[in-house]
Design an enzyme around this catalytic site. Structure first.
Site, PDB file in Angstrom:
ATOM      1  N   ASP A   1       0.142 -18.556 -28.866  1.00  0.00           N
ATOM      2  CA  ASP A   1      -0.763 -18.371 -30.059  1.00  0.00           C
ATOM      3  C   ASP A   1      -0.031 -19.090 -31.141  1.00  0.00           C
ATOM      4  OD1 ASP A   1      -2.349 -16.182 -28.921  1.00  0.00           O
ATOM      5  OD2 ASP A   1      -0.560 -14.940 -29.010  1.00  0.00           O
TER       6      ASP A   1
ATOM      7  N   ASP B   1       4.899 -22.478 -26.712  1.00  0.00           N
ATOM      8  CA  ASP B   1       4.590 -21.121 -26.843  1.00  0.00           C
ATOM      9  C   ASP B   1       2.935 -21.204 -27.219  1.00  0.00           C
ATOM     10  OD1 ASP B   1       4.086 -18.540 -28.454  1.00  0.00           O
ATOM     11  OD2 ASP B   1       3.593 -19.756 -30.232  1.00  0.00           O
TER      12      ASP B   1
ATOM     13  N   ALA C   1       4.672 -14.384 -26.231  1.00  0.00           N
ATOM     14  CA  ALA C   1       4.858 -13.036 -26.842  1.00  0.00           C
ATOM     15  C   ALA C   1       3.698 -12.358 -26.798  1.00  0.00           C
ATOM     16  CB  ALA C   1       5.606 -12.803 -28.136  1.00  0.00           C
TER      17      ALA C   1
END
Length: 320
Positions: A65, A63, A179
């Site tokens: 962030d 991922d 995302a």
């Protein structure tokens, strides 16, 4: 004279177990007080198996962030890729206010340990969709993104350069599955001089018109809790990841655990979870879900140590 050597009579399986114990991963960083593991022996066994297979069989999925970037610095939250767009050059004050209101409404839902992923999913879609619609209305100019990133307080975790450089030196692909906003993400790692050729990104990318003005977001929306679908849909297109059945996975959300679902015929997966917020409420759930949990750790020290061990040529490998 007959000499009796006690260990000769030890069952073969016990001897192998002792030998494995002597040769399995020795990583002192795993003893840090910020490190939690449900099953340390399994973690060590997995790391050892990945080391035996070598860097050529490894891929890293992460991922972005609050995983590769810091969660906070000096007591202040570090902006996510979406937050970086909250800049006077890009959006007006009214838009900024609305985006912050959405954050205050939906972020507590995202990290609520009492809600299931199924309950959260439609709400995350609402959040991301509303934010993207607000950004599109602002007609953001592509040429201003670099300046917004430069003037932001975004920060990659301490030790990030070692992490990125080690992967590129060992020719291990890094798939960043975010995302967030892909255009901003790329600019962050570019400005930190770690956008190496082995880095591949799946994220929400902006769609600009010929004048460089934002008009839409490309493709399927990616949010915290639908990464499995994204992993499956993109897996076949990333040929560089094929033939690499061992996965080191990094995330800060339970939704990140599905990022490796597109890996076909995986052999070993080691998951590392950054527990950044609401530690007491979520600690038990994270320990049950991730192999290694890093509590309020703003560094890459533990991932770097594991990665160094896996990709190092050592003398303690057993003969094939």
């Amino acid at each position: 004279m007959v000499y009796h050597i006690p260990w000769i009579y030890t069952p073969v399986r016990s001897v192998l177990a002792i030998w494995h114990q002597l040769t399995k991963a020795e990583i002192p960083e795993l003893a840090k007080c910020s490190v939690l593991m449900r099953d340390r022996s399994r973690v060590e066994d997995t790391i050892y198996a990945m080391q035996r297979a070598g860097a050529g069989r490894l891929q890293v999925i992460s991922d972005f962030d609050m995983t590769l970037t810091r969660f906070a610095h000096n007591g202040k939250r570090v902006p996510t890729t979406h937050n970086i767009l909250d800049h006077r050059l890009l959006i007006d004050e009214d838009c900024s206010k609305k985006i912050r209101e959405l954050l205050n409404t939906y972020y507590p839902i995202e990290i609520d340990a009492g809600r299931s992923a199924e309950d959260k999913l439609p709400l995350m879609v609402e959040w991301w969709t509303q934010v993207h619609e607000l950004l599109i209305q602002q007609r953001i100019r592509k040429e201003l993104l670099a300046q917004a990133v430069k003037e932001s307080s975004t920060m990659l975790r301490e030790g990030y350069k070692v992490f990125f450089d080690r992967l590129t030196e060992q020719q291990v692909p890094l798939l960043i599955f975010s995302a967030g906003v892909g255009d901003v993400l790329e600019e962050v790692i570019r400005q930190n001089n770690v956008f190496h050729p082995n880095v591949h990104i799946i994220s929400n990318y902006m769609d600009f018109d010929q004048a460089g003005v934002l008009r839409a977001f490309q493709g399927q929306l990616i949010h915290t809790f639908n990464k499995r679908e994204g992993a499956l849909s993109h897996a076949s297109g990333l040929r560089v990841l094929q033939g690499r059945p061992n996965v080191l996975l990094l995330g800060d959300s339970l939704g990140d655990l599905t990022m490796a679902d597109g890996v076909s015929e995986h052999q070993n997966i080691l998951t590392i979870g950054f527990l950044n917020d609401q530690m007491d409420e979520r600690k038990e759930l994270y320990v049950k879900s991730f192999d290694v949990v890093l509590v309020k750790d703003e560094t890459m020290e533990v991932p770097n140590a594991i990665l160094k061990y896996i990709t190092s040529s050592t003398d303690n490998k057993l003969d094939a």
